[in-house]
Structure formats: C-alpha cells, structure tokens
Design an enzyme around this catalytic site. Structure first.
Site, PDB file in Angstrom:
ATOM      1  N   HIS A   1      -7.730 -20.958 -58.853  1.00 56.24           N
ATOM      2  CA  HIS A   1      -7.588 -22.420 -58.965  1.00 56.24           C
ATOM      3  C   HIS A   1      -7.350 -23.049 -57.592  1.00 56.24           C
ATOM      4  O   HIS A   1      -6.436 -23.853 -57.412  1.00 56.24           O
ATOM      5  CB  HIS A   1      -6.447 -22.771 -59.926  1.00 56.24           C
ATOM      6  CG  HIS A   1      -6.576 -24.131 -60.541  1.00 56.24           C
ATOM      7  ND1 HIS A   1      -6.082 -24.420 -61.789  1.00 56.24           N
ATOM      8  CD2 HIS A   1      -7.129 -25.283 -60.084  1.00 56.24           C
ATOM      9  CE1 HIS A   1      -6.321 -25.688 -62.080  1.00 56.24           C
ATOM     10  NE2 HIS A   1      -6.962 -26.234 -61.063  1.00 56.24           N
TER      11      HIS A   1
ATOM     12  N   ARG B   1     -11.391 -26.852 -65.458  1.00 57.05           N
ATOM     13  CA  ARG B   1     -10.227 -26.441 -66.238  1.00 57.05           C
ATOM     14  C   ARG B   1     -10.551 -25.138 -66.959  1.00 57.05           C
ATOM     15  O   ARG B   1     -11.640 -24.976 -67.520  1.00 57.05           O
ATOM     16  CB  ARG B   1      -9.835 -27.520 -67.257  1.00 57.05           C
ATOM     17  CG  ARG B   1      -9.192 -28.768 -66.637  1.00 57.05           C
ATOM     18  CD  ARG B   1      -7.787 -28.436 -66.134  1.00 57.05           C
ATOM     19  NE  ARG B   1      -7.089 -29.605 -65.598  1.00 57.05           N
ATOM     20  CZ  ARG B   1      -7.052 -29.946 -64.328  1.00 57.05           C
ATOM     21  NH1 ARG B   1      -7.728 -29.210 -63.439  1.00 57.05           N
ATOM     22  NH2 ARG B   1      -6.365 -30.994 -63.925  1.00 57.05           N
TER      23      ARG B   1
ATOM     24  N   GLU C   1      -3.390 -19.760 -67.201  1.00 55.18           N
ATOM     25  CA  GLU C   1      -2.878 -19.611 -65.832  1.00 55.18           C
ATOM     26  C   GLU C   1      -1.357 -19.793 -65.835  1.00 55.18           C
ATOM     27  O   GLU C   1      -0.828 -20.631 -66.561  1.00 55.18           O
ATOM     28  CB  GLU C   1      -3.516 -20.669 -64.921  1.00 55.18           C
ATOM     29  CG  GLU C   1      -5.011 -20.525 -64.725  1.00 55.18           C
ATOM     30  CD  GLU C   1      -5.594 -21.677 -63.898  1.00 55.18           C
ATOM     31  OE1 GLU C   1      -4.816 -22.476 -63.328  1.00 55.18           O
ATOM     32  OE2 GLU C   1      -6.818 -21.790 -63.832  1.00 55.18           O
TER      33      GLU C   1
END
Length: 383
Positions: A254, A208, A237
């Site tokens: 990601h 994360r 993000e």
C-alpha cells in the site's frame, strides 16, 4: 488547542508547530481514550474515524485525512456533531500513476511487449484514474475508462461497459471502497468475474484491497488461472494472505501513493484547510520543506522509445525495489506496517528535468517529467 496527528504524516511538525499543542500517535492503534481531549484530528487511511473512536471526545472541531480516499471516515457522524471535515483530493494521484507506469514498464520488459500495442481499461476515472489515463494515452495505449457514477453525473468523456473492461489486455483499478448503493465496489472482482480473466491479461490494484476477493484470487492462482497480478493493496491489511504472494508478479504494501511529493502535498492541503477553518493565513507550502531530488537533471540525445522511458522512469522510481523489500520484510509479523513507516524516500518524475529536443518535450511532459530544450542545462547526467 490540542492537535492530534498520525505520526506518519510527513512534515506535520514543520507545518503545524505554532498552531497548538501537537500530539503524535500511531494511526493503526488509535483509541477513544487517547483522543479524549483532541480539538483537531489529522489521520491517514489506516484510522477508522467513527462514533466508536470519538465516543469519549466532546470537544473535537476539525478532522482531516491526508489522503484522497475517505471511506475510513464516517462523514455523516461528523456532520451530525458539527465537526468540520477535510480531505486531500488528488494529493497522491501522480504518485499512484507513476507506480502504475513503472509496473507496466517492468512487465513489458519481462514479457517482451510494447505498451502501445495493448489496451487498458481504467476502472475509476476520478483524479487518480485520469492521471493514469493521461500518461498511458501519451504512450499510445488504447485506453478505456469505466466509471458508471461519473457517466450518470454527466461526465462527457467516453466510457466503456464492464464487459469491455474484462476484454482489455490490462485492467487497472482506481475506485474507492463502496459498500452500498447502486455501484458497490467491494468484491467488484469476485470469483465469477476473476474466472473470466485469462493468463494473457494483467490486473493491477492500487486502490483498495477489498475490490478483489483475495481468497477467490488465491484459489484461481493455485490452478494457474489468473492474469499477471500487480497488487499494492490487499484485503485485511496489514495481516494479508501471504499465500497469495508467490502468485503476484509485483507486490507492495500500500505504497503506490507514497512519493514524498504526494505525501507532503497531502500535509499541505490539510494545513491550508485548517488555516482556513481557523481563519488564519497559511505561512508554508511544500516548497519550504522538500529538498531537490538527488538526481534532478539528465540529458538525452537519442530518440525516445519504450526502453529509454523505462530508463528515465527508473532513475526516479523502480517498483522492483519495493517489491523485493516487501517480500523480505513481510516475513516479520509487523513487516507490512514497518515498511510503510520506514519507506525509503521516493520522488516524482517532475523532480527530474530532462534535456531534449523541442519535438520530444511534449511526450516527456505528458509522462510527468520537467523539461528543458537541449543545451539549456549545464550540469546533467546523460543517457
């Protein structure tokens, strides 16, 4: 029954057709108005499922996320409303572990070191951290696990201290986003912690973005005071701090867990969970939809060493491809999400069968490859 599905959940139409009216939506832009008549809601990690999102919906019965992580789901709220919740634990653990392996093989080649000479601290020993451990331990690395919650829960594995984490040659993060409680993870690596790391270390984050204070990281990077960085996840993000990019050795949007196999595995897990909820027998599995990999077999005659493992790995996945494409696409305002939405198909190592000697097959299997004993495969590529 109205089933609302994030448009980027792969093969969802194939799995869920026949179970209700399918409605596909943009997970990043989901709204309460859009989901007002949903009976079933299937999301990914980019959709915050909470009271605000579900404020207009009075009929929702089932929520599922096609991800390992669940920090984007207000499970207490769902429970209070009597809404059944399901996730996909472990669905992309292999994909993330292979991302870490590819990254380390690339860095080892660039910096001219042998992985077995290095120590690695794996922060988070759940599904993904364990998958990383299994592969790197097989390569002879000195692997240390750090996971205080699991230690307190009675996990019998040997765990290290946080001080030992900071002393490791390589640090890889695999914990969820935890804001409160005895073991919060948000900004676990803040300016104080980051300043204790050296240029000779490697720091990887495929968990994360909030685990690392990105602004503090940038300030240290501008002074040349950071370890080699591998970042797949970022704060804020998709609107990341692009000033950090030049200081990151391997940068991706990601997608560490974005193998086709892992993503479809997540879809299948949601499908089976919904079938159980509806008291139906599931008809499909991943094998019904996912085709064989383009390169699915190879023969090796040489003794396995690190360069050969890198060559085998990169027949299937080379993280440098994603790094280069990300640096190009991030120039566009929607580049982060566009690359994720249009992500080029990537398979897992198990889709490649390696023909080798019996003695070498154990290592290959621990790394994730399928294996056959020499001469059992007739049509192969040869390395």
């Amino acid at each position: 029954m109205n089933i609302y599905i994030d448009e980027n959940i792969p093969y969802a139409r194939d799995f869920f057709t026949g179970h209700g009216n399918l409605h596909f939506f943009s997970g990043r832009n989901a709204s309460a108005e859009q989901l007002i008549d949903a009976d079933v809601l299937l999301v990914r990690s980019i959709t915050e499922v909470n009271e605000k999102l579900l404020s207009l919906n009075k009929k929702l019965k089932f929520v599922g996320t096609a991800t390992i992580g669940t920090d984007h789901i207000d499970q207490t709220y769902l429970k209070n409303r009597g809404i059944v919740f399901s996730s996909a634990p472990g669905c992309n653990k292999v994909s993330v572990a292979e991302y870490i392996l590819s990254s380390l093989l690339v860095l080892a080649d660039q910096q001219q070191f042998i992985l077995s000479d290095k120590s690695i601290a794996i922060v988070g020993a759940g599904n993904t951290g364990t998958a990383v451990y299994q592969r790197l331990n097989a390569l002879g690395m000195n692997c240390k696990l750090y996971d205080p919650p699991l230690l307190l829960a009675g996990d019998k594995r040997q765990f290290c201290t946080f001080e030992e984490v900071l002393e490791a040659d390589i640090i890889s993060l695999h914990v969820p986003k935890v804001v409160q409680g005895p073991f919060p993870t948000v900004h676990m690596f803040d300016s104080k912690v980051l300043s204790q790391l050296t240029n000779g270390q490697i720091l990887l984050n495929a968990a994360r973005g909030d685990l690392i204070d990105n602004q503090a990281l940038l300030e240290l990077a501008e002074q040349g005071l950071t370890p080699t960085l591998v970042l797949d996840v970022w704060e804020n993000e998709p609107h990341i701090n692009q000033q950090l990019l030049p200081y990151v050795a391997i940068a991706t949007p990601h997608i560490a867990g974005y193998s086709l196999d892992g993503r479809v595995r997540g879809t299948e897990m949601l499908y089976q969970a919904l079938c159980d909820f509806l008291q139906l027998k599931g008809k499909y599995t991943t094998a019904d939809f996912v085709h064989r990999a383009a390169i699915n077999s190879v023969s090796i005659s040489k003794k396995i060493d690190q360069p050969l493992i890198k060559s085998l790995m990169h027949l299937i996945f080379d993280v440098r491809r994603d790094d280069a494409l990300f640096r190009e696409m991030i120039e566009d305002v929607d580049g982060f999400d566009t690359m994720r939405k249009t992500y080029q198909e990537r398979r897992e190592l198990s889709t490649l069968t390696v023909e080798s000697s019996v003695e070498q097959n154990t290592l290959l299997q621990l790394l994730g490859f399928s294996t056959n004993v020499q001469n059992e495969i007739k049509e192969t590529h040869e390395i």
